[in-house]
Design an enzyme around this catalytic site. Structure first.
Site, PDB file in Angstrom:
ATOM      1  N   GLY A 166      24.236  -1.918 -18.115  1.00  0.00           N
ATOM      2  CA  GLY A 166      22.985  -1.651 -17.391  1.00  0.00           C
ATOM      3  C   GLY A 166      21.808  -1.196 -18.233  1.00  0.00           C
ATOM      4  O   GLY A 166      20.864  -0.605 -17.708  1.00  0.00           O
ATOM      5  N   ARG A 179      33.086 -16.609  -2.790  1.00  0.00           N
ATOM      6  CA  ARG A 179      31.763 -16.364  -3.374  1.00  0.00           C
ATOM      7  C   ARG A 179      30.684 -16.212  -2.285  1.00  0.00           C
ATOM      8  O   ARG A 179      29.897 -15.269  -2.300  1.00  0.00           O
ATOM      9  CB  ARG A 179      31.408 -17.544  -4.301  1.00  0.00           C
ATOM     10  CG  ARG A 179      30.353 -17.234  -5.317  1.00  0.00           C
ATOM     11  CD  ARG A 179      30.160 -18.392  -6.279  1.00  0.00           C
ATOM     12  NE  ARG A 179      31.303 -18.632  -7.136  1.00  0.00           N
ATOM     13  CZ  ARG A 179      31.619 -17.900  -8.202  1.00  0.00           C
ATOM     14  NH1 ARG A 179      30.875 -16.885  -8.547  1.00  0.00           N
ATOM     15  NH2 ARG A 179      32.678 -18.187  -8.927  1.00  0.00           N
ATOM     16  N   ARG A 195      28.366 -12.716 -12.562  1.00  0.00           N
ATOM     17  CA  ARG A 195      28.990 -13.505 -11.499  1.00  0.00           C
ATOM     18  C   ARG A 195      28.021 -14.588 -11.049  1.00  0.00           C
ATOM     19  O   ARG A 195      26.839 -14.309 -10.830  1.00  0.00           O
ATOM     20  CB  ARG A 195      29.344 -12.579 -10.334  1.00  0.00           C
ATOM     21  CG  ARG A 195      30.125 -13.270  -9.269  1.00  0.00           C
ATOM     22  CD  ARG A 195      30.821 -12.279  -8.370  1.00  0.00           C
ATOM     23  NE  ARG A 195      31.320 -12.949  -7.178  1.00  0.00           N
ATOM     24  CZ  ARG A 195      32.442 -13.639  -7.136  1.00  0.00           C
ATOM     25  NH1 ARG A 195      33.197 -13.752  -8.197  1.00  0.00           N
ATOM     26  NH2 ARG A 195      32.839 -14.219  -6.017  1.00  0.00           N
ATOM     27  N   LEU A 252      26.116 -16.974  -8.695  1.00  0.00           N
ATOM     28  CA  LEU A 252      25.666 -16.819  -7.309  1.00  0.00           C
ATOM     29  C   LEU A 252      25.968 -18.096  -6.540  1.00  0.00           C
ATOM     30  O   LEU A 252      25.936 -19.199  -7.096  1.00  0.00           O
ATOM     31  CB  LEU A 252      24.165 -16.534  -7.295  1.00  0.00           C
ATOM     32  CG  LEU A 252      23.764 -15.199  -7.929  1.00  0.00           C
ATOM     33  CD1 LEU A 252      22.274 -15.171  -8.235  1.00  0.00           C
ATOM     34  CD2 LEU A 252      24.152 -14.027  -7.027  1.00  0.00           C
ATOM     35  N   ASN A 254      16.368 -13.863 -14.317  1.00  0.00           N
ATOM     36  CA  ASN A 254      17.513 -13.475 -15.142  1.00  0.00           C
ATOM     37  C   ASN A 254      17.052 -13.315 -16.578  1.00  0.00           C
ATOM     38  O   ASN A 254      16.103 -13.982 -17.004  1.00  0.00           O
ATOM     39  CB  ASN A 254      18.596 -14.565 -15.076  1.00  0.00           C
ATOM     40  CG  ASN A 254      19.829 -14.200 -15.883  1.00  0.00           C
ATOM     41  OD1 ASN A 254      20.277 -13.047 -15.880  1.00  0.00           O
ATOM     42  ND2 ASN A 254      20.387 -15.165 -16.595  1.00  0.00           N
ATOM     43  N   HIS A 268      18.486 -13.800 -20.417  1.00  0.00           N
ATOM     44  CA  HIS A 268      19.597 -14.432 -21.131  1.00  0.00           C
ATOM     45  C   HIS A 268      19.403 -14.218 -22.632  1.00  0.00           C
ATOM     46  O   HIS A 268      18.296 -14.426 -23.140  1.00  0.00           O
ATOM     47  CB  HIS A 268      19.624 -15.932 -20.798  1.00  0.00           C
ATOM     48  CG  HIS A 268      20.787 -16.628 -21.422  1.00  0.00           C
ATOM     49  ND1 HIS A 268      22.076 -16.488 -20.952  1.00  0.00           N
ATOM     50  CD2 HIS A 268      20.871 -17.422 -22.510  1.00  0.00           C
ATOM     51  CE1 HIS A 268      22.889 -17.181 -21.713  1.00  0.00           C
ATOM     52  NE2 HIS A 268      22.184 -17.765 -22.667  1.00  0.00           N
ATOM     53  N   SER A 310      15.488 -14.841 -23.402  1.00  0.00           N
ATOM     54  CA  SER A 310      14.615 -15.574 -22.472  1.00  0.00           C
ATOM     55  C   SER A 310      14.722 -14.964 -21.087  1.00  0.00           C
ATOM     56  O   SER A 310      15.819 -14.620 -20.644  1.00  0.00           O
ATOM     57  CB  SER A 310      15.068 -17.037 -22.356  1.00  0.00           C
ATOM     58  OG  SER A 310      15.218 -17.635 -23.618  1.00  0.00           O
ATOM     59  N   ASP A 366      21.683 -20.864 -16.192  1.00  0.00           N
ATOM     60  CA  ASP A 366      20.743 -20.613 -17.296  1.00  0.00           C
ATOM     61  C   ASP A 366      19.769 -21.779 -17.537  1.00  0.00           C
ATOM     62  O   ASP A 366      19.376 -22.042 -18.681  1.00  0.00           O
ATOM     63  CB  ASP A 366      21.511 -20.308 -18.606  1.00  0.00           C
ATOM     64  CG  ASP A 366      22.418 -19.090 -18.469  1.00  0.00           C
ATOM     65  OD1 ASP A 366      22.063 -18.176 -17.708  1.00  0.00           O
ATOM     66  OD2 ASP A 366      23.483 -19.059 -19.116  1.00  0.00           O
TER      67      ASP A 366
HETATM   68  C1  GRF Z   1      22.244  -8.622 -21.990  1.00  0.00           C
HETATM   69  O1  GRF Z   1      22.416  -9.084 -23.288  1.00  0.00           O
HETATM   70  C2  GRF Z   1      21.655  -9.696 -21.133  1.00  0.00           C
HETATM   71  O2  GRF Z   1      20.799 -10.543 -21.810  1.00  0.00           O
HETATM   72  C3  GRF Z   1      22.872 -10.462 -20.695  1.00  0.00           C
HETATM   73  O3  GRF Z   1      23.874  -9.496 -20.508  1.00  0.00           O
HETATM   74  C4  GRF Z   1      23.583  -8.359 -21.309  1.00  0.00           C
HETATM   75  C5  GRF Z   1      23.512  -7.194 -20.376  1.00  0.00           C
HETATM   76  O4  GRF Z   1      23.338  -5.971 -21.034  1.00  0.00           O
HETATM   77  N1  GRF Z   1      22.581 -11.256 -19.520  1.00  0.00           N
HETATM   78  P1  GRF Z   1      22.993  -4.668 -20.194  1.00  0.00           P
HETATM   79  O5  GRF Z   1      24.066  -4.535 -19.107  1.00  0.00           O
HETATM   80  O6  GRF Z   1      21.630  -4.843 -19.603  1.00  0.00           O
HETATM   81  O7  GRF Z   1      23.060  -3.524 -21.166  1.00  0.00           O
END
Ligand code: GRF
Length: 197
Positions: free
Chosen positions: A15, A68, A94, A96, A110, A112, A139, A148
């Site tokens: 988090g 799901r 997970r 969606l 999101n 990534h 990104s 993604d």
């Molecule tokens: C991050 O690297 C994010 O880009 C990816 O998962 C990781 C999550 O890290 N989707 P955190 O839980 O925000 O510390």
């Protein structure tokens, strides 16, 4: 004054991006968004502890043993209950369901850890190193049905150094994520309000 956009952050683990989103301009009266809910499919996620410490509302339910779409219907009900306008995925591990993505079309972001469209999916830093890329990065994109693959709205580049391993690279990219995501979310939320007016 314009009402901040009501955002839910979805997490499954540490988090740290959620914390960065929450702390950004927290006390600024002109902020464009407010975190109304932190939701997780992993009740023991570390990030939920951090969220509660920040005084944020949390919702958690394990997806185990659920279809799901069934799980996503519960998540959707929680989002509706809190009047959520934008959903920010931050390490939400997970997929969606198509119905959920369709309902929230254009309203899910999101982050990534790669320079999309390069290295979709998991293990991005190892793959960037193996590919001999000069730059890694992160990104922020709009979530669509394909993993993604939605429109990228912001990117930050990180130079790959000769001594990098996946962990050192991940650390430097994560620092950029924490700066990029709040800015991208802010811009997106400003555009949401502008479209309404
Ligand atoms: C991050 O690297 C994010 O880009 C990816 O998962 C990781 C999550 O890290 N989707 P955190 O839980 O925000 O510390």
């Amino acid at each position: 004054m314009v009402e901040p956009v009501r955002v839910a952050v979805l997490i499954s683990g540490r988090g740290s991006n959620m914390v960065a989103l929450s702390e950004y301009k927290r006390r600024d009266p002109l902020r464009t968004y407010r975190i109304e809910l932190v939701a997780s499919n992993v009740p023991e996620a570390r990030g939920l502890v951090a969220a509660r410490r920040l005084g944020l509302r949390t919702w958690a339910k394990s997806h185990e043993g659920m279809k799901r779409a069934e799980f996503d219907a519960l998540l959707d009900a929680a989002l509706e209950e809190h009047g959520i306008e934008i959903v920010a995925l931050a390490g939400y591990m997970r997929l969606l369901s198509p119905g959920f993505v369709e309902k929230w079309e254009g309203r899910i972001l999101n982050i990534h850890p790669s320079l999309l469209p390069l290295h979709k999916g998991l293990d991005t830093h190892r793959r960037a190193l193996l590919a001999g890329d000069e730059y890694a990065g992160c990104s922020v994109h709009v979530v669509t049905a394909d993993l993604d693959s939605g429109p990228v709205i912001a990117q930050a580049k990180v130079k790959i150094l000769p001594r990098d391993d996946p962990e050192s690279l991940a650390q430097r990219v994560l620092e950029e994520e924490h700066k990029l995501y709040p800015l991208a979310l802010e811009e997106y939320c400003r555009a949401v309000r502008e479209m309404e007016s």
